[in-house]
Each structure stands twice: as structure tokens, then as C-alpha cells.
Design an enzyme around this catalytic site. Structure first.
Site: not given
Ligand SMILES: [Zn+2]
Length: 165
Positions: A122-125
Site C-alpha cells: 500500500h503505497v505511501h509518502l
């Protein structure tokens, strides 16, 4: 990596073991669905993405900007979501400036486990406030980080800062 002082960590591990944080296996899908945001450390929400405190911060105020969409790379995010995530970077920086007045920031993504992503699916910044001298000898030599503020305190400060914008 060990932590010298992390009083919230027991509660997180306990909650995770109880399946409170991630009943479906994905913390980032579950966190924004919880009624009490303080229990998952969500500090701000928009329509396509939200902002959450990192439970294992590199420095106080270490935030993550997360799309609601469960995707593993930015290639799968549409333009509206990407735009909103960058807008949340601006809001995060304003809130952190107002709260902690850091000397600088690291802002970026770890895509895939090979790149160091802790939650790779789950992509995150990451938005990490930095201070001159914060990468001290303890983290370099001792594999130990000193986190100077309790998570609940950070949470209350940043919720107020986002609300005050
Ligand atoms: Zn997810």
C-alpha cells in the site's frame, strides 16, 4: 533498530496482536475506517488520501500521506489522487513548520521491499522533519534512535495544527 523510550509501542503491539489495527492485514486500509482516529493516529483526511503519524518515527512529527486506494505503486494512482497527495504534502509541511519549526524535510517514497518499504503493498509518502544534528551517533553507531516526544502528544499537536490552517 532499538528504541530507547517508546511508551506507546506496547499499546501498538498489543492492538496489532488483537487485530484492532489491521483485521484485513493492511494497516493503511484499516486506519481511516476506524471511528476514533486517535487510536490509529490519523491527523488529517481529504477525499482521496489522508495523513497519519508514523508509529515508528525517525523524528517527532514523522508523517505519512496515504491514498485510500490499496495499490502498491504510484503507477496505479490517478491524477486526482496524486494531486491531492501533493496538496497534503504542503499541508503537512505547514502544520509541521507551525508545530516544530524543523530545519529541513525528507519527503519521499520507498517503493517495494527492496527499497525499504515497511508496508510494500500500500503505497505511501513519507514527510520527515529534520533538524541539524538529529542523525546523531546513537542512530549511526548504536542502532538506536531516541524519540523525544510521546506519540499521543505529537498526535494532539498535529491534529490542532492541521485544524488551524
Ligand atoms: Zn491497503
Amino acid at each position: 533498530m532499538d528504541f530507547v523510550w517508546s511508551p506507546w509501542r506496547y499499546h501498538y503491539i498489543r492492538a496489532n496482536a488483537d487485530g484492532v489495527l489491521s483485521p484485513g492485514g493492511c494497516v493503511f486500509c484499516h486506519a481511516p475506517a476506524v471511528d476514533d482516529p486517535s487510536s490509529t493516529l490519523v491527523v488529517a483526511r481529504e477525499s482521496l488520501a489522508y495523513v497519519i503519524l508514523n508509529l515508528y518515527p525517525y523524528t517527532s512529527g514523522h508523517l505519512m500521506i496515504v491514498p485510500y486506494a490499496h495499490v502498491s505503486t504510484i503507477l496505479e494512482l490517478d491524477a486526482e489522487t496524486l494531486s491531492e497527495m501533493m496538496m497534503l504534502v504542503q499541508r503537512s509541511q505547514r502544520a509541521l513548520d507551525a508545530t516544530y519549526a524543523p530545519d529541513g524535510y525528507n519527503i519521499g517514497m520507498n517503493i517495494g521491499k527492496a527499497a525499504g518499504a515497511g508496508i510494500a503493498n500500500h503505497v505511501h509518502l513519507h514527510v520527515v522533519p529534520r533538524w541539524a544534528g538529529d542523525a546523531n551517533f546513537m542512530s549511526v553507531i548504536g542502532e538506536t534512535r531516541v524519540v523525544p516526544e510521546e506519540m499521543a502528544v505529537t498526535y494532539e499537536k498535529l491534529v490542532a495544527a492541521f485544524a488551524a490552517e
